[in-house]
Design a protein around this motif. Structure first.
Motif, PDB file in Angstrom:
ATOM      1  N   PRO A  29      14.478  -1.286  -0.531  1.00 37.54           N
ATOM      2  CA  PRO A  29      13.182  -0.941  -1.121  1.00 37.54           C
ATOM      3  C   PRO A  29      13.365  -0.083  -2.360  1.00 37.54           C
ATOM      4  CG  PRO A  29      13.582   0.306   0.897  1.00 37.54           C
ATOM      5  CD  PRO A  29      14.645  -0.737   0.832  1.00 37.54           C
ATOM      6  N   CYS A  32      11.233   5.890  -5.336  1.00 39.05           N
ATOM      7  CA  CYS A  32      10.267   6.456  -6.282  1.00 39.05           C
ATOM      8  C   CYS A  32      10.914   7.001  -7.550  1.00 39.05           C
ATOM      9  CB  CYS A  32       9.464   7.555  -5.594  1.00 39.05           C
ATOM     10  SG  CYS A  32       8.171   6.915  -4.500  1.00 39.05           S
ATOM     11  N   SER A  37      10.910   2.157 -11.138  1.00 41.38           N
ATOM     12  CA  SER A  37       9.688   2.836 -10.707  1.00 41.38           C
ATOM     13  C   SER A  37       9.151   3.735 -11.811  1.00 41.38           C
ATOM     14  CB  SER A  37       9.958   3.661  -9.445  1.00 41.38           C
ATOM     15  OG  SER A  37      10.500   2.859  -8.426  1.00 41.38           O
ATOM     16  N   ASN A  65       4.433   7.032  -4.010  1.00 45.36           N
ATOM     17  CA  ASN A  65       4.767   5.849  -3.232  1.00 45.36           C
ATOM     18  C   ASN A  65       4.820   4.638  -4.144  1.00 45.36           C
ATOM     19  OD1 ASN A  65       5.500   4.549  -0.907  1.00 45.36           O
ATOM     20  ND2 ASN A  65       3.407   4.218  -0.175  1.00 45.36           N
ATOM     21  N   ARG A  67       5.239   0.150  -3.723  1.00 46.00           N
ATOM     22  CA  ARG A  67       5.423  -1.061  -2.936  1.00 46.00           C
ATOM     23  C   ARG A  67       5.519  -2.241  -3.903  1.00 46.00           C
ATOM     24  NH1 ARG A  67       6.428   2.133   0.221  1.00 46.00           N
ATOM     25  NH2 ARG A  67       5.636   2.469   2.347  1.00 46.00           N
ATOM     26  N   LEU A  69       5.582  -6.458  -4.133  1.00 44.71           N
ATOM     27  CA  LEU A  69       5.334  -7.730  -3.468  1.00 44.71           C
ATOM     28  C   LEU A  69       5.822  -8.862  -4.366  1.00 44.71           C
ATOM     29  CD1 LEU A  69       1.743  -7.325  -1.967  1.00 44.71           C
ATOM     30  CD2 LEU A  69       3.939  -6.961  -0.865  1.00 44.71           C
ATOM     31  N   LYS A 117      -2.250  -0.752  -9.760  1.00 41.96           N
ATOM     32  CA  LYS A 117      -1.682  -2.068  -9.457  1.00 41.96           C
ATOM     33  C   LYS A 117      -1.171  -2.685 -10.751  1.00 41.96           C
ATOM     34  CE  LYS A 117      -2.901  -6.501  -7.301  1.00 41.96           C
ATOM     35  NZ  LYS A 117      -3.999  -7.279  -6.674  1.00 41.96           N
ATOM     36  N   VAL A 306      -0.594  -2.385   2.062  1.00 41.87           N
ATOM     37  CA  VAL A 306       0.460  -2.166   1.078  1.00 41.87           C
ATOM     38  C   VAL A 306       0.497  -0.721   0.633  1.00 41.87           C
ATOM     39  CG1 VAL A 306       1.275  -2.810  -1.214  1.00 41.87           C
ATOM     40  CG2 VAL A 306       0.326  -4.561   0.299  1.00 41.87           C
ATOM     41  N   LEU A 307      -0.670  -0.151   0.354  1.00 39.77           N
ATOM     42  CA  LEU A 307      -0.725   1.234  -0.117  1.00 39.77           C
ATOM     43  C   LEU A 307      -0.929   2.164   1.063  1.00 39.77           C
ATOM     44  CD1 LEU A 307      -2.795   1.293  -3.401  1.00 39.77           C
ATOM     45  CD2 LEU A 307      -0.397   1.826  -3.086  1.00 39.77           C
ATOM     46  N   CYS A 339      10.986   7.660  -1.109  1.00 40.14           N
ATOM     47  CA  CYS A 339       9.702   8.188  -1.563  1.00 40.14           C
ATOM     48  C   CYS A 339       9.268   9.320  -0.629  1.00 40.14           C
ATOM     49  CB  CYS A 339       8.626   7.097  -1.564  1.00 40.14           C
ATOM     50  SG  CYS A 339       8.769   5.935  -2.934  1.00 40.14           S
TER      51      CYS A 339
END
Length: 348
Positions: A29, A32, A37, A65, A67, A69, A117, A306-307, A339
């Motif tokens: 993953p 942060c 990022s 945070n 994420r 996709l 987003k 997701v969040l 994160c």
């Protein structure tokens, strides 16, 4: 006979079957503090400041945070949770964000919380949607560190209004240049001891009148049209006790093509505070914006799956740290959690 023995030995040898390759592990993953990022956060902050119309520019304080996709080849959707801090640069100021000073904790700091987003398509980042709000640090926290520091006052406080009106009138009376009109009050603080001091910051704009013309008929003075607009910023301190004193400093930025100010729908010619700030101690970064040029559909969605909320994310990190009882080799340094990320200035 020798051939028979060799055949028997061959039969007894273990048969090695081909072992299928293990499936590739999913990518780790994104942390942060990873460069990817930080690049996404930088683009997000640029977008937020570019679509904010009141108050001050905000700077990144922490990535809470992230994420990612995957949507296909070279196409990712990125969800960010960001902590921002208010700077001393008004949103109309041409000063680049990198040169804007973050307000110190003792200046009664203001924090912004944003969900953003983004899409990363063929290596290019673009913001699809953003949702933000801001709040001032609690008075208790400020006074605990600095008992004598003045706190933010309501922007429609009568003393604040009086100070702004007096400051603008004083400046206009002493300059032969264009008559300035109030756009909005940005900040105000009141100190009660040892002296009574009201400190204010406010945005202004030049009108089509000189100061002399405005003195004769101020109602006829209008803000310059967009293709000639000239915005500025003023700071002032008004001392009422033990003696009276008023100090004002105003700076006009000059015409900035493409920079406009959205009027709140209320006349400000007489020093009235725009209704947007009524009852607030700071201009709330209340931004909810969808990019009309976004190529990705349903760009305004921030799915809860997701969040993660900040409280849940922080609690999860704390629980992992508390329950991680696995023995570690001497000298082992556990890797930092991906994160939340590092704090760049200070935590409110």
């Amino acid at each position: 006979m020798k051939a028979l023995v060799a055949l028997i030995l061959l039969i007894q040898l273990p048969i090695h079957k081909a072992v299928p390759a293990a499936p590739a592990a999913p990518p780790a993953p994104l942390g942060c503090d990873d460069p990817e990022s930080e690049a996404a956060a930088e683009e997000a902050v640029r977008y937020i400041n570019g679509h904010s119309h009141h108050g001050y520019k905000f700077a990144l304080n922490r990535i809470e945070n992230i994420r990612v996709l995957p949507q296909g080849l070279n196409n990712d959707i990125i969800f960010l949770e960001l902590d921002l801090l208010e700077t001393t640069c008004h949103i109309l100021s041409p000063t680049p964000l990198a040169n804007c000073t973050v307000r110190s904790f003792t200046q009664h700091a203001v924090e912004g919380d944003c969900d953003v987003k983004l899409q990363k398509l063929d290596g290019k980042l673009s913001v699809l949607a953003s949702k933000c709000h801001s709040h001032a640090d609690s008075s208790e926290d400020v006074l605990q560190v600095c008992p004598d520091c003045p706190l933010l006052a309501s922007l429609n406080n009568t003393e604040v209004l009086a100070a702004v009106t007096a400051a603008l009138n004083s400046y206009n009376s002493k300059t032969p240049d264009a008559y300035l009109r109030l756009l909005e009050i940005g900040r105000a603080k009141i100190q009660y001891h040892p002296a009574h001091v009201v400190s204010v910051e406010f945005a202004v704009a030049a009108t089509n009148c000189s100061a002399k013309e405005a003195k004769d008929n101020v109602e006829a003075c209008q803000l310059l049209p967009d293709d000639q607009s000239n915005f500025g910023f003023c700071t002032a301190t008004m001392v009422t006790r033990p003696s009276q004193d008023l100090r004002v400093d105003c700076q006009l930025y000059g015409h900035q093509p493409g920079v406009t100010y959205i009027q709140p729908g209320q006349d400000t010619s007489a020093g009235l505070v725009p209704s947007v700030v009524q009852g607030f101690t700071n201009h709330n970064l209340k931004l909810s914006h969808n990019n009309p040029f976004a190529s990705e559909s349903a760009s305004s969605e921030f799915p809860s799956s997701v969040l993660l909320s900040k409280s849940v994310a922080k609690r999860a990190v704390a629980e992992v740290a508390q329950h991680d009882k696995v023995p570690r080799p001497v000298g082992f340094v556990p890797p930092p959690p991906p994160c939340p990320g590092k704090i760049r200035h200070f935590k409110i």
